[in-house]
Design a protein around this motif. Sequence first.
Motif, PDB file in Angstrom:
ATOM      1  N   TYR A   1      -8.016 -15.376  31.220  1.00 52.14           N
ATOM      2  CA  TYR A   1      -8.205 -16.656  31.891  1.00 52.14           C
ATOM      3  C   TYR A   1      -7.562 -17.757  31.053  1.00 52.14           C
ATOM      4  O   TYR A   1      -7.295 -17.575  29.869  1.00 52.14           O
ATOM      5  CB  TYR A   1      -9.691 -16.943  32.146  1.00 52.14           C
ATOM      6  CG  TYR A   1     -10.536 -17.088  30.903  1.00 52.14           C
ATOM      7  CD1 TYR A   1     -10.837 -18.358  30.384  1.00 52.14           C
ATOM      8  CD2 TYR A   1     -11.066 -15.982  30.255  1.00 52.14           C
ATOM      9  CE1 TYR A   1     -11.613 -18.491  29.261  1.00 52.14           C
ATOM     10  CE2 TYR A   1     -11.846 -16.112  29.130  1.00 52.14           C
ATOM     11  CZ  TYR A   1     -12.125 -17.369  28.632  1.00 52.14           C
ATOM     12  OH  TYR A   1     -12.900 -17.496  27.512  1.00 52.14           O
TER      13      TYR A   1
ATOM     14  N   SER B   1      -8.926 -10.868  40.866  1.00 56.52           N
ATOM     15  CA  SER B   1      -9.493 -11.974  40.100  1.00 56.52           C
ATOM     16  C   SER B   1     -10.996 -12.044  40.327  1.00 56.52           C
ATOM     17  O   SER B   1     -11.531 -11.420  41.239  1.00 56.52           O
ATOM     18  CB  SER B   1      -8.841 -13.296  40.494  1.00 56.52           C
ATOM     19  OG  SER B   1      -9.157 -13.625  41.822  1.00 56.52           O
TER      20      SER B   1
ATOM     21  N   HIS C   1     -13.997 -20.681  35.224  1.00 53.82           N
ATOM     22  CA  HIS C   1     -12.587 -20.294  35.159  1.00 53.82           C
ATOM     23  C   HIS C   1     -12.313 -19.110  36.079  1.00 53.82           C
ATOM     24  O   HIS C   1     -13.182 -18.271  36.297  1.00 53.82           O
ATOM     25  CB  HIS C   1     -12.189 -19.906  33.729  1.00 53.82           C
ATOM     26  CG  HIS C   1     -12.261 -21.038  32.767  1.00 53.82           C
ATOM     27  ND1 HIS C   1     -13.399 -21.304  32.055  1.00 53.82           N
ATOM     28  CD2 HIS C   1     -11.348 -21.962  32.406  1.00 53.82           C
ATOM     29  CE1 HIS C   1     -13.180 -22.345  31.278  1.00 53.82           C
ATOM     30  NE2 HIS C   1     -11.941 -22.771  31.479  1.00 53.82           N
ATOM     31  N   LYS C   2     -11.070 -19.053  36.535  1.00 50.66           N
ATOM     32  CA  LYS C   2     -10.603 -17.901  37.313  1.00 50.66           C
ATOM     33  C   LYS C   2     -10.048 -16.872  36.332  1.00 50.66           C
ATOM     34  O   LYS C   2      -9.119 -17.167  35.583  1.00 50.66           O
ATOM     35  CB  LYS C   2      -9.515 -18.335  38.295  1.00 50.66           C
ATOM     36  CG  LYS C   2      -8.986 -17.226  39.153  1.00 50.66           C
ATOM     37  CD  LYS C   2      -7.942 -17.765  40.109  1.00 50.66           C
ATOM     38  CE  LYS C   2      -7.401 -16.696  41.020  1.00 50.66           C
ATOM     39  NZ  LYS C   2      -6.409 -17.253  41.958  1.00 50.66           N
ATOM     40  N   VAL C   3     -10.638 -15.692  36.340  1.00 50.67           N
ATOM     41  CA  VAL C   3     -10.202 -14.596  35.465  1.00 50.67           C
ATOM     42  C   VAL C   3      -9.280 -13.699  36.274  1.00 50.67           C
ATOM     43  O   VAL C   3      -9.687 -13.157  37.305  1.00 50.67           O
ATOM     44  CB  VAL C   3     -11.412 -13.800  34.932  1.00 50.67           C
ATOM     45  CG1 VAL C   3     -10.944 -12.656  34.048  1.00 50.67           C
ATOM     46  CG2 VAL C   3     -12.377 -14.715  34.189  1.00 50.67           C
TER      47      VAL C   3
END
Length: 192
Positions: free
Chosen positions: A125, A77, A87-89
């Motif tokens: 995401y 991530s 955002h967390k990808v």
Amino acid sequence: MAVTVSAQPFGHTGEPERKVRMEMGVGLDAAITGIREVSNPAISLSPRIGFGGHFDMAVCIGRNFAIEAEVGYQKGSLMAKLGNSEHKVKTTTMDLPLLFSLRMLGSRLRLNLGPMFTLMSKAQYMADNTTMEFGNLHPTVSLAGGVAVCLGGHFQVEARYIHELKETLNQYQGEEFTTRGHRITVGFAVIF
């Protein structure tokens, strides 16, 4: 009664060593993706450590050379930020390195170099309960180089640097941009 003397080198099993032989192994590794370049300065990407596994096969030619192929799968991530939006990808990658290995000190030290083909690179995401595509995080072809140390007869610890040869096209919160990165992996394998 006759006595036969052989000049062939013997392996650790006491049998003559073959000039061409196969090695196989499985391993686990940790990886971090470094972002060297982002075309849009308003977007910030912060990588996190990912984890994966791999299956290795090698054709050993004599004592000092081998051609290794590996199928690796990694999950990881990174944090993407644009203005107040963060955002967390989540990333998923499947790679196929084809490495040429120089083995020294009785195969205890191994220097590996070769191309790495990324078969799958997916990054997504969540935004407003919707899955959004970030795009491929890694290009199709990269260059991998590493060093491995064998401990005992069946355990190997390896560090590898992966240099990505091309940039990738990505999108985040409606913005399109390109990224160029590299990866560093550290792992261990059981060789049989």
